[in-house]
Write an enzyme that holds these catalytic residues in place. Structure first.
Site, PDB file in Angstrom:
ATOM      1  N   GLU A  60       1.045  -1.064  -0.089  1.00  0.00           N
ATOM      2  CA  GLU A  60       0.085   0.029  -0.083  1.00  0.00           C
ATOM      3  C   GLU A  60       0.717   1.504  -0.003  1.00  0.00           C
ATOM      4  O   GLU A  60       1.817   1.460   0.975  1.00  0.00           O
ATOM      5  CB  GLU A  60      -0.858  -0.073   1.352  1.00  0.00           C
ATOM      6  CG  GLU A  60      -1.798   1.221   1.373  1.00  0.00           C
ATOM      7  CD  GLU A  60      -2.750   1.295   2.478  1.00  0.00           C
ATOM      8  OE1 GLU A  60      -2.113   0.442   3.460  1.00  0.00           O
ATOM      9  OE2 GLU A  60      -3.679   1.859   2.552  1.00  0.00           O
ATOM     10  N   LYS A 111      -9.869   2.319  -2.676  1.00  0.00           N
ATOM     11  CA  LYS A 111     -10.081   1.892  -1.098  1.00  0.00           C
ATOM     12  C   LYS A 111     -11.352   2.233  -0.510  1.00  0.00           C
ATOM     13  O   LYS A 111     -11.680   3.213  -0.456  1.00  0.00           O
ATOM     14  CB  LYS A 111      -8.953   2.190  -0.264  1.00  0.00           C
ATOM     15  CG  LYS A 111      -9.060   1.870   0.962  1.00  0.00           C
ATOM     16  CD  LYS A 111      -7.511   2.523   1.978  1.00  0.00           C
ATOM     17  CE  LYS A 111      -7.555   1.863   3.289  1.00  0.00           C
ATOM     18  NZ  LYS A 111      -6.044   2.366   4.051  1.00  0.00           N
ATOM     19  N   CYS A 154      -5.830  -2.616   2.421  1.00  0.00           N
ATOM     20  CA  CYS A 154      -5.449  -2.360   3.771  1.00  0.00           C
ATOM     21  C   CYS A 154      -6.950  -2.847   4.593  1.00  0.00           C
ATOM     22  O   CYS A 154      -7.109  -3.841   5.073  1.00  0.00           O
ATOM     23  CB  CYS A 154      -4.738  -0.965   4.071  1.00  0.00           C
ATOM     24  SG  CYS A 154      -4.155  -0.839   5.701  1.00  0.00           S
TER      25      CYS A 154
END
Lengths: 413, 413
Positions: free
Chosen positions: A143, A218, A255
């Site tokens: 990430e 995300k 994440c």
């Protein structure tokens, strides 16, 4: 949380004690247990912990000598394994070689930003070359790999690292994609120039011809510990795309999205066979969850998962507080690496080091995904209509939970 | 799969080798690692494997001497722990003592059914007494505890064990509930007399005054391995009820439902603080999933989970095949016990034995559930409206997955 405040943490192998007398942590659980248990006991423990049993071995793969030389010369952990799957009668195997890269930052966070970016490109070059030279078909980076994970600071200057999806980091990777005929997943801080310079936490999907196939933003943003990420960008607006590449259908759960079973589920419903989870997360906060969530997602959704976490401790120029009453400090804590692959049959590879840069490679026959769907029937038995109805009711203001109260609740005991 | 075909499996402690030379399995992973690693290493491994760190200890609890005497006299594993939680300023602690019982059958499956049922009542009596005498507030028994887990046979005669929810097993447990002021969750094969003698796999919730609070019917039914359960009953029609008892809000996710993250989610949306997972599952099929799924559910949904699996090998009168091409045989394989508790902070207790009957007790402050919601914000960041929409579209015949194909997919490499 481990606070190093600029000093290098002393890291000992196999959980021995560091100079300051504290246990500073073993390099990998797998290696520790292998070194500490008899072979027979290690096999039994592996059966449960890694899901390896009865011929379902995760076998080490031999890599070319030049690749091993790169790993020695540039001091990164290099491991390669192969998951097993049944041979089918009506379909040939669909074996894909997949790679994950974890790394620490290349320069101090006080260095000029341009130097930091150049240095991280330079640092990753031998690792990406190692992946390409090993015949990796699909490679995923960690990430926000182009920058330190500066969100703990809440300082806006780090926004400078954001780039459009066809920016410098993408151009850098496109060359490798073409050279090695390799799909590359590149998670960056994205600057959306066409929408008022908005920032997103985005994975760019680069095809094996160097073309940009698409992007995913995300979906779920943390507000926990030092992960002040909602200061920098908002929840993604790209849904749950699955990218059909030359080497199978892939998706990216970035994440904190790994804590959301619905996010994993959605990529599965859209047909993903491999879901990457590029992450940045630290010891005390999440390490006990790390071996659990990805494996659960692989099992529940009948796909492979590639989990990546950066390594090392990043110290920032200005101290900050963490909203926990503790004094100001200048780092996030230790990013514990431990990147690994999980398979739909509940097996998983050993993890990369908790301390060192690393390249993890795994061969996987994507046929295993459907084999597990056929065996366990999780899709068939999922009763999605029940949950579509529940969630539709739940998001309404007047939702009433289904609670059956004991009518004798307030009777004296 | 371990096949004993009527012979008692020889079980050795600590993974040593049995008479026939094979590794027959350690008693519990926790005990094995504790015996094999140095205390320092064991502490580090526990930090990751059991989520124990930095004062978040799962502390052993001392139980009364008469309870220990019951455990020795009747030869069942007895373990008790306490999860930690923060003290709050505006709420007092809400500490509940919860118990799980795992057991093997009491008689051979060839014994008259009436004798089998009497024997299992008799066998459980000292274990339930031990729970009650320990001050357990909420006790859960294993799936279909009144009978052998005969679904592998596909023979209908085992349906005789089914009872209405106010039947003999409920009456048996109501006395203990009253005597010990204890909520008891009783998973049975239910006969729904008012709906044409339909069978269900049901958990009866008995209040601490001996009253029946309600029931929940298993939502997801396996068709895997020898688990031919859809031969016997259908998917439950009771939704995802949460039972508000004198000791908190509880729910029951029966057996195979643990593979379905949506099932866990639904109990959470309805407000559960403790979700029990009474199960019956065997070694090769599911043991690597067992430490993963319950802990993931506890983390993702910010509640406690109590996981129960029966123990031992049950041999049936008539051999049967397993749909795997292997010869007929007369048992399911080894039910590996390993009952345990998981907490929302990713910690968990050590597991009960893989081989022996057992009673596991844990104190838990239910305040921990909301503390974890506040810390991690999984509910706040879940974006349920996205998933309500996705699932609503998914269940329609014309659903189109969100796939972005590489336009160069069929270009030569």
């Amino acid at each position: 949380m481990e606070r190093t405040d600029g000093e290098e943490t002393v890291v000992a192998e196999n959980g021995t004690t560091s100079k300051d007398g504290s246990i500073c942590g073993f390099d990998s659980l797998h290696r520790l247990l292998q070194a500490s248990l008899t072979p027979q006991l290690f096999q039994e423990v592996s059966r449960i912990l890694l899901g390896l049993n009865c011929g379902k071995e995760v076998e080490p793969i031999a890599l070319p000598q030049p690749v091993k030389a790169l790993s020695s010369e540039h001091d990164f952990d290099l491991q390669a394994f192969s998951f097993s799957a049944d041979r089918e009668s009506l379909r040939g195997p669909r074996i894909v070689r997949v790679g994950l890269i974890q790394n620490s930052v290349a320069l101090l966070t006080t260095a000029p930003f341009l130097d930091q970016r150049r240095a991280i490109f330079q640092k990753l070059t031998p690792m990406i070359d190692a992946a390409g030279s090993s015949g990796v078909n699909v490679l995923c980076l960690q990430e926000a790999w182009t920058m330190p994970f500066a969100f703990c600071t809440r300082e806006k200057k780090w926004c400078e690292f954001a780039e459009p999806i066809d920016g410098e980091s993408t151009q850098f990777l496109q060359e490798f994609a073409r050279k090695y005929n390799m799909v590359i997943v590149s998670p960056i801080l994205e600057r959306d120039v066409n929408h008022g310079e908005t920032l997103w936490n985005t994975a760019v999907i680069i095809g094996n011809h160097g073309n940009i196939i698409g992007k995913h933003r995300k979906n779920h943003i943390p507000r926990v510990g030092d992960f002040n990420e909602s200061t920098y960008y908002m929840e993604g607006n790209t849904g749950h795309p699955v990218f059909e590449t030359a080497y199978g259908k892939i998706a990216v759960n970035i994440c904190y999205g790994r804590h959301h079973p619905l996010n994993w589920l959605a990529f599965g419903l859209n047909g993903a066979e491999i879901v990457f989870n590029p992450s940045a997360t630290v010891g005390e906060l999440s390490e006990p969850m790390w071996p659990i969530e990805a494996r659960n997602a692989a099992i529940a959704n009948s796909y492979f998962v590639g989990s990546i976490n950066r390594v090392g401790t990043e110290v920032f120029p200005n101290p900050f507080t963490s909203g926990d009453g503790n004094p100001q400090h200048a780092d996030f804590g230790h990013f514990y690496g431990s990147s690994h692959f999980s398979a739909p049959d509940a097996s998983c590879t050993p993890s990369l080091s908790r301390h060192k840069d690393g390249l993890l490679i795994s061969d996987m026959d994507l046929n295993l995904c459907r084999q597990l769907k056929d065996k366990w029937g999780f899709r068939m038995t999922a009763r999605y209509e029940v949950y579509a109805d529940l969630l539709t009711r739940y998001v309404k203001q007047d939702f009433e939970p289904q609670v059956i109260s004991d009518p004798l609740l307030h009777k004296n005991a």
